[in-house]
Each structure stands twice: as C-alpha cells, then as structure tokens.
Design a protein around this motif. Sequence first.
Motif, short mmCIF file in Angstrom:
data_model
loop_
_atom_site.label_atom_id
_atom_site.label_comp_id
_atom_site.label_asym_id
_atom_site.label_seq_id
_atom_site.Cartn_x
_atom_site.Cartn_y
_atom_site.Cartn_z
N ALA A 1 -0.34 -45.15 11.05
CA ALA A 1 1.00 -44.54 11.05
C ALA A 1 0.99 -43.21 10.30
O ALA A 1 1.54 -42.21 10.76
CB ALA A 1 2.01 -45.50 10.42
N LEU A 2 0.32 -43.19 9.15
CA LEU A 2 0.30 -41.99 8.32
C LEU A 2 -0.46 -40.84 8.98
O LEU A 2 -0.06 -39.68 8.90
CB LEU A 2 -0.36 -42.30 6.98
N LEU B 1 -4.27 -34.65 0.91
CA LEU B 1 -2.82 -34.90 0.83
C LEU B 1 -2.46 -36.24 1.47
O LEU B 1 -1.71 -37.04 0.92
CB LEU B 1 -2.10 -33.77 1.56
N MET C 1 -3.36 -39.04 -0.76
CA MET C 1 -2.35 -39.32 -1.79
C MET C 1 -1.23 -40.19 -1.19
O MET C 1 -0.83 -41.20 -1.77
CB MET C 1 -1.76 -38.01 -2.31
N HIS C 2 -0.75 -39.80 -0.03
CA HIS C 2 0.32 -40.59 0.61
C HIS C 2 -0.16 -42.01 0.92
O HIS C 2 0.59 -42.96 0.77
CB HIS C 2 0.79 -39.90 1.90
N VAL D 1 -2.50 -43.76 -0.66
CA VAL D 1 -2.58 -44.55 -1.90
C VAL D 1 -1.18 -45.05 -2.28
O VAL D 1 -0.98 -46.24 -2.57
CB VAL D 1 -3.19 -43.69 -3.03
N LEU D 2 -0.20 -44.15 -2.24
CA LEU D 2 1.16 -44.55 -2.63
C LEU D 2 1.75 -45.58 -1.66
O LEU D 2 2.39 -46.54 -2.07
CB LEU D 2 2.07 -43.31 -2.69
N ALA D 3 1.47 -45.38 -0.37
CA ALA D 3 2.02 -46.30 0.63
C ALA D 3 1.40 -47.69 0.48
O ALA D 3 2.10 -48.71 0.57
CB ALA D 3 1.79 -45.76 2.04
N GLU E 1 0.09 -48.98 -2.24
CA GLU E 1 0.58 -49.59 -3.47
C GLU E 1 1.97 -50.19 -3.26
O GLU E 1 2.28 -51.26 -3.76
CB GLU E 1 0.61 -48.54 -4.60
N GLU E 2 2.77 -49.49 -2.47
CA GLU E 2 4.12 -49.98 -2.18
C GLU E 2 4.04 -51.23 -1.30
O GLU E 2 4.68 -52.23 -1.56
CB GLU E 2 4.89 -48.87 -1.45
#
Lengths: 85, 599
Positions: free
Chosen positions: A16-17, A40, A43-44, A46-48, A50-51
């Motif tokens: 998806a990303l 970049l 980074m997104h 990793v954050l996604a 983790e969420e």
Amino acid sequence: MHTEGVDERVRGVLSALLNLPLDRVPLDGSREALEEWDSLKHMHLVLALEEEFGIEFDDDEVSSLATVGDLARAIEKKRAAAGGR
Amino acid sequence: MTSQGATTANRDRAEAGAESYPTVFAAVARMEKAAEKFADEISFLFLRNVTIEGIDVYLKYHLFNAGIRPRIEIGGYGTMNQDVLSPDGPLARGDPDVIVLALDPYEADPSCGLPGWKSERLRAELESLFELLATRTRATVAIHTFIAPTYRELGLIVDPHGGDLTSQIAALNSFVIDYVRQHAPRFCLLDWDRYVRMLGVDAAMDQRGRYLWGAPFRRPFLALYAQQLSRVACALKGRAKKCLVLDCDNTLWGGVIGEDGIDGIQLDPAQYPGKVFSAFQASVLHLFERGVLIALCSKNNEADVFEVLDRHAGSRLKRSHLVAWRINWDDKVSNLMALAEELNLGLDSFVFVDDNPVECGLIRELLPQVSVLEVPAKLHELPQLLFRDGLFDTLQLTDEDRSRARLYQGETQRKGVRAAFADIDEYLRSLETVALIQEVRHQDISRVAQLTQKTNQFNLTTRRYADPEIRAFAERPDCAVYSLTARDRFGTLGLVGVMIVTLAERVGRVDTLLLSCRALGRRLEDVMVVNCLRDFAASHPVDHWEAEYIATKRNEQVANYWPRLGFSPIASSDGRTSYRRIATAAFEAPPSHVTVEKE
C-alpha cells in the motif's frame, strides 16, 4: 505463532505504501532491490508497522532492517517478548 | 462547496476522528478521483528544514473534504533560500498560493540550545526570509511559532538576564506573532507551540524521529497542523461562513421559555448549567465582533424570546446583535430559506445550531448546503462548539467586517420602506444613493480581494484574487482596479463593487466585474461599468471593449448582463461567453437615481 499472518500483513502495508502490487513485494524483497523503497518510505513504513502491530522498533533496528522478511521476524520477536499476542 | 465534496465529507467524517494514518491514507486514495473534478484548486509550497512528509496526506484529506483540490510541493531539506531564489527552483517553476515555512530552530542555527545562545541572529535570518518571500512571491505565507522546550536547562533557577532557552524561544515567538500582526493577511500564523500544548508533548513530539530522520513531529501533530493549514486554504477560497442561525430553548439558555418562564430558564453565569449557556452566548458575541451575522430561528412565541433578550440579566445576547429572526411555529427549512432570501445570502454561508436532533437531521437532509451544529450531549463542550471546526475563519478583519451587522440592519430598514412605495423607481429615487467610484486605494486592497473571494451571485467571471494579486493589478500601468463605495439616506453600504480592466493591443478587457449582494437592485453595476470604462478610455488607447461571462452554479442572474449594455457575443464554449463592443459607441445614460462622485 502466526508467522504467515505477520508476513502477509507486512507485505500488505508495504504494498500500500509503495503503491505496488503484492507480488512485487515478496518476503525477500529488500530496500536494495526495490527502488520505490527509499529512505522516506522507510520512515513511513516503520511508523505504519509500529501502529499496525502495537510495537516499537529499537533505534538500531530502524536502520538495519532491510528486507520484508527481516521486518516480519523482528515484529514476531517483539510480540513474543510482549506475551505473544 | 461542491456536492462531491459534501457527500464525501459526510462519509469520511467518522474516520477523521481516529485519524490513524492508514485509514486517512486509504480515504485520500478513495477520494482522489472525485477530487479531480473539484472547481477549486490551491497550491502549497513547503519550505522547510525538517522532515514534514506525511503532512501532504492529512492536508489532502481535509481539503478534499472541503471540496478543494490541493497541489502540494515540498521543497528541499534545509534549502529554503535556494528554493526561493534559484531560477529552476520550485518557486520559479510554480506560483504557489500558499508558502508554508516549517523551521526547526536547532537546524536553522547550529548553536541553538548551547549555553548562552541568543535568538537574535535567527530572528534576523527569519526576518530577511520573510521579506524575501513578501517581495519575490504573491503567496500567502504561513509562518509558525517555535516550540518551547519542555525541560529547563537551569533546573529551578530563573535566569535573571533571560538568557535561558525558554526565554529566548519566547522572544522569538513574540517576534513572529508581531510580524503576523503587522503583515496580515499576507502572513498568517500557525501556532506550533499551542498545538503541542493541545496534544501534549508526548503525543506531539518524536525524539527518536528527530534524531533518526530529522522528523520531530508525531502524526497527531502533523494531522493538527494540516487541519489548520486547510483552514487557511478555506479562508483564502472564501469559504468562511457569514451567518450564524441559532435556536433558542436549550441552545441559548437552558429550559423552555414558554413553559419555565423568564425566571425559570437557566442562564445564571454563576451556576451550572446557566454558566455553560452564558459562556456560549459569549462565544456568539465573539463571532458578532468578527462580522458574522447573528440570526434566530426557533419555535417559540416571539414576545417570549425578546423578553429574555431585552430583560434577562444573564442574557449577553441582545436584540441589537440580531440581523434577522424567524421565531414562529413554521418548519425550520422554510424559515432558513426565508432568512437566506431576506439577507441575500446563499444557504452555503449559513451555520445552524440546534439542540434538537430531529431539527438538525431535517436541515442536514433537506438543506445540505447549511452547516449544522448540534448542541453536544456533553453540555460543557457547547461554548467551544462554534470555534471547533474553524467554520468562520478568515485571515483578517476588515472595517467592513466590524460594521457588517450595522450595514445589514440598514438594509432591513430599507426593505421596510420599500413596501410603502407604489413603484420601484420612486423607491430607488427615495433612497438618495450616492456612489463613489475610484481607483483602488492602498487601504482598500484587502476589502477588494475579499469581495473577489466571497461574491458569488453578481460576479461575471468569479475570479478569486488575494491581496498581492490585486496590488499587482493596481500597480500595472496597463491595468486599473476600480472600487465602488455607496451610501444612501439610511447609512453607508460600504465598499460594494469591484471592476478590473486590463489593456492589450488597444483592447480593454473586463477581467472582473462584481457587486456585493447587499448592493443589488439599484443598477449600481451599470453606473460602475459606464463610469469606469469612460475613465479607463480617457487614459488608455482603446478601440474595443471585451468582456466575459463565466457561468457558475450561483451567477445565473448575470448571464445576459453584457448584451444589455450593447456588447455582442463573439465566442462561447464550456459555459464561457466572450463579448465585444466598439469603444466609441456611446453607452445608454446610467440611471439617474444614483449620484456619482469621483475622487
């Protein structure tokens, strides 16, 4: 352990990303091999993740994890340590 | 708002609360296609020295919901000046409507945070960057406060000389706020420091992200920042609501006046729940001061309601604040439509507040253009309700805003008088209208820009301009911006008309012709066209006039305006008709009931 589930979910988030079909992000897909997977997007990602999994990667892992499989293994390890939800 | 925007908004509103990145991401992907058809577009350029990526998704999310299609460009990391100055930089390539500065002081000044650091040098750099943007661009510039440190490097000690980091950041922030105060609406403020206080530092700031990626903000911060930026865009696009329509019982006060009586309703500022309603009325007065028109629409006996407004000691809202009311037992849909007609406003500029879910549902269903706010079940949330969604946000208060209620009250008197006259000409003569037509003065530029942004009905081309564009037109020798200010025996109508004429190869082209809705119906438009074109021809070589009508949903009443003035159609496509007229042919004399003054 829901090995398959984690693999599939990681691939789903990544596809998806990166806006790529699922078959373009196999388990051995890596930052090196996929040009869309830039720093970049990393980074997104990793954050996604983790969420999505309710975990937090260690600072060093963030830069060292470089394949879909690596990410999935690291997530499983964290979930096992947290009580294997 | 376009209808696509409105319906998508309803479907996706539920997801906005959660604002989890993947859900917002998916919602944006879903809306992307419909957004291509939006008529309104706005472009952003971020100049930054922090990683702000991800904000584009939230920004799209909010703007799609408002029916606006954004173009977003994020400049290079830490290359703000180059991005502005370089001939092939993002500024040279595009011409953004909004420039957003996003600056981390620690990145901008490497000694920031060291013992003895002073903010002066950074302040000077900021000032020169602001000035560069003001001179090199026509954009609205969104600048921000800096985030105060949450630790104190001196521990318990208060530095007697203010040399501590907290004091230095505070000084920098007063500079920024002051700059916006002096340069609004060209510059506007995004209050980062307040966002952190609203969200809490742990939810807002990401220390790991800061050191790993130069990305100090967590997603809730980016989401809030994007929401505030979307409000700037909505304000620029003239989306600010103009009229607040209030229910009475259990909205303006607690209880039912018809049953509880003036001594039984709850409006005591010292006691719950009267305290809450009292605070809500204070919020209403704040909007009144901002130029929002206040009206009532309730099912009551009119006399009961005015007894409260006139006589209840706790009622801060008075009869004199109201521009209109419909207090009766008819349905509220008809009443709102009647209010819109009386005030000459579109229903899309109305905000309706009611405690009754059935009434709210009915309005949402039958008048979807109206923004409906329901009195919250948690009553303590009522006082903030009117500010929550930024519905009334504008970038600046003009003198017109401050006196708007008075202007409209004059209109109500005029309507009363009209009924007494046998025919319309007699009525128009009795008004003793005086029109002052002049080239736009420096102090009127904001009002002129505001009119281009807000006027929908009498607007031939509906071209929206911001202050810098109006200023640029006014400064061009081949171009003139005219304003029309009117008054009559009931008082002033204010600056109500705008006409922009440009010249190319001996053809004078009417770029813009508009008249505020409160000045309609007295042929001021004809007075304006005839006088402005005559004036323009006196100082420019003109053989022909050209003019256009560009159809929108709201300006049908002027579809045949140009033929009436002797213009002939020369081309027509896509709802756009061009007209032409020989400059030497005399115009029919403008109506004699208007006296024209020139500066």
